[in-house]
Design a protein around this motif. Structure first.
Motif, PDB file in Angstrom:
ATOM      1  N   UNK A  45     -16.285   6.944  74.834  1.00 40.60           N
ATOM      2  CA  UNK A  45     -14.948   6.372  74.915  1.00 40.60           C
ATOM      3  C   UNK A  45     -14.841   4.928  74.485  1.00 40.60           C
ATOM      4  N   UNK A  46     -15.943   4.274  74.121  1.00 44.51           N
ATOM      5  CA  UNK A  46     -15.923   2.893  73.642  1.00 44.51           C
ATOM      6  C   UNK A  46     -16.569   2.852  72.257  1.00 44.51           C
ATOM      7  N   UNK A  47     -15.753   2.511  71.255  1.00 46.92           N
ATOM      8  CA  UNK A  47     -16.225   2.541  69.866  1.00 46.92           C
ATOM      9  C   UNK A  47     -16.505   1.157  69.309  1.00 46.92           C
ATOM     10  N   UNK A  68     -13.453  -6.550  71.296  1.00 43.64           N
ATOM     11  CA  UNK A  68     -13.480  -7.562  70.242  1.00 43.64           C
ATOM     12  C   UNK A  68     -14.511  -7.205  69.173  1.00 43.64           C
ATOM     13  N   UNK A  69     -14.072  -7.248  67.903  1.00 41.42           N
ATOM     14  CA  UNK A  69     -14.936  -7.017  66.751  1.00 41.42           C
ATOM     15  C   UNK A  69     -14.733  -8.177  65.782  1.00 41.42           C
ATOM     16  N   UNK A  70     -15.814  -8.772  65.289  1.00 42.66           N
ATOM     17  CA  UNK A  70     -15.720  -9.885  64.341  1.00 42.66           C
ATOM     18  C   UNK A  70     -16.776  -9.712  63.262  1.00 42.66           C
ATOM     19  N   UNK A  71     -16.379  -9.984  62.007  1.00 44.12           N
ATOM     20  CA  UNK A  71     -17.309  -9.850  60.888  1.00 44.12           C
ATOM     21  C   UNK A  71     -17.041 -10.967  59.890  1.00 44.12           C
ATOM     22  N   UNK A  72     -18.117 -11.495  59.286  1.00 40.82           N
ATOM     23  CA  UNK A  72     -18.017 -12.573  58.306  1.00 40.82           C
ATOM     24  C   UNK A  72     -18.404 -12.053  56.928  1.00 40.82           C
ATOM     25  N   UNK A  82     -18.400  -2.223  64.952  1.00 41.26           N
ATOM     26  CA  UNK A  82     -19.029  -3.506  64.641  1.00 41.26           C
ATOM     27  C   UNK A  82     -20.274  -3.301  63.780  1.00 41.26           C
ATOM     28  N   UNK A  83     -21.107  -2.345  64.155  1.00 42.90           N
ATOM     29  CA  UNK A  83     -22.325  -2.051  63.402  1.00 42.90           C
ATOM     30  C   UNK A  83     -21.999  -1.643  61.975  1.00 42.90           C
TER      31      UNK A  83
END
Length: 315
Positions: free
Chosen positions: A9-11, A41-45, A16-17
């Protein structure tokens, strides 16, 4: 890279991966293949590519309540720093992502917070529904945000690049789109629908070339925002302060502005400058303003201290 929904239930970790792997390996598409996802929260650079669902109706991503850190800063569910990132073909659902009365954004495009001189970011939101809880939510929620990363703010640290929000729907949010882009960057807000919003479109302390084309803005249609908050009355707000760059340009064409009459002061387009005179050029053409008998103190268009412009062919 395809991401299926997690049975737990948590993606958050899986998406993120996938975005990290795509950014590192040069993959251009991260595809959400299931019907329902739940994230924090998802963050990508530096991601260059698309985060896609199957469609607005067939892929729903829910931002978990109290899943974002909003203490003293904006909490963000999908944060893209630098790169060229598109979010396409999905519904993003949000209620109280901070859970404490904080401020959050569903999608944010930022410069690099660790090196503010790196600031070229290219954002695209296409065929996306962003739906919130409106005045019943605990937090102040923004749909799409593009500005310098937190901690970056000097003249040579403002975000540059482009932003496009296309054929999307924003419903029951405090803020729809907020942009503060420098160096004449192109911002296109085209063929979207805004309904039940505190403030659908904000351009703040920007030096951008903004085109607002073919949108439907329902404004002044939400009772319940506190008096003096600035929310709930205005469709398009373009503001400059003493910290603003020296020039800005806005074109508003073929839009529909519908005043819901929830307050006496409904404004379709409100433009103002504070403590600094900037060169703001504005074209307002081919728009239709539908008023409301309850809105006796507002205007279809109020442009205060605007340097130059043309208003032509509106109804």
């Amino acid at each position: 890279i395809e991401v299926e929904a997690n049975a737990s239930g948590d993606d958050t970790e899986n998406i993120q991966c996938a975005l990290d792997a795509a950014s590192a390996g040069g993959y251009r598409n991260v595809s959400l293949t299931s019907a329902n996802y739940s994230i924090g929260a998802i963050a990508v650079t530096g991601f260059v590519g698309d985060l896609t669902g199957r469609s607005k109706t067939n892929t729903t991503v829910t931002i978990q309540d109290s899943s974002l850190t909003c203490d003293g800063a904006m909490g963000v569910a999908l944060e893209f720093r630098l790169g060229t990132a598109s979010v396409r073909n999905m519904t993003l659902s949000v209620d109280s992502p901070c859970g404490d009365g904080g401020s959050a954004s569903v999608i944010a495009y930022y410069s690099n917070p660790d090196q503010c001189s790196k600031r070229a970011t290219f954002g695209n939101v296409d065929r996306v529904v962003i739906t919130g809880a409106g005045t019943s939510g605990l937090d102040a929620v923004t749909g799409v945000l593009m500005e310098a990363a937190p901690g970056c703010g000097a003249d040579n640290e403002r975000i540059t690049g482009t932003l496009k929000v296309n054929r999307s729907d924003m419903v029951n949010l405090d803020f729809g789109v907020i942009s503060s882009v420098a160096a004449g960057g192109q911002v296109d807000i085209n063929y979207n629908t805004f309904e039940g919003m505190g403030l659908p479109l904000t351009v703040f302390d920007a030096s951008q070339s903004t085109t607002v084309l073919g949108n439907t803005f329902s404004f002044n249609d939400v009772p319940g925002y506190p008096a003096g908050s600035g929310l709930g009355t205005t469709a398009v707000f373009i503001a400059s302060t003493q910290d603003s760059p020296n020039s800005n340009s806005t074109t508003l064409k073929n839009n529909q502005f519908n005043d819901g009459g929830a307050s006496t002061s409904g404004y379709g387009i409100l433009v103002g400058q504070y403590e600094k005179s900037i060169n703001h050029t504005m074209l307002v053409s081919g728009n239709t303003f539908t008023g409301n008998s309850a809105s006796t103190e507002g205007s279809g268009l109020a442009a205060i201290d605007t340097k130059d412009g043309l208003v032509s062919g509106n109804r």
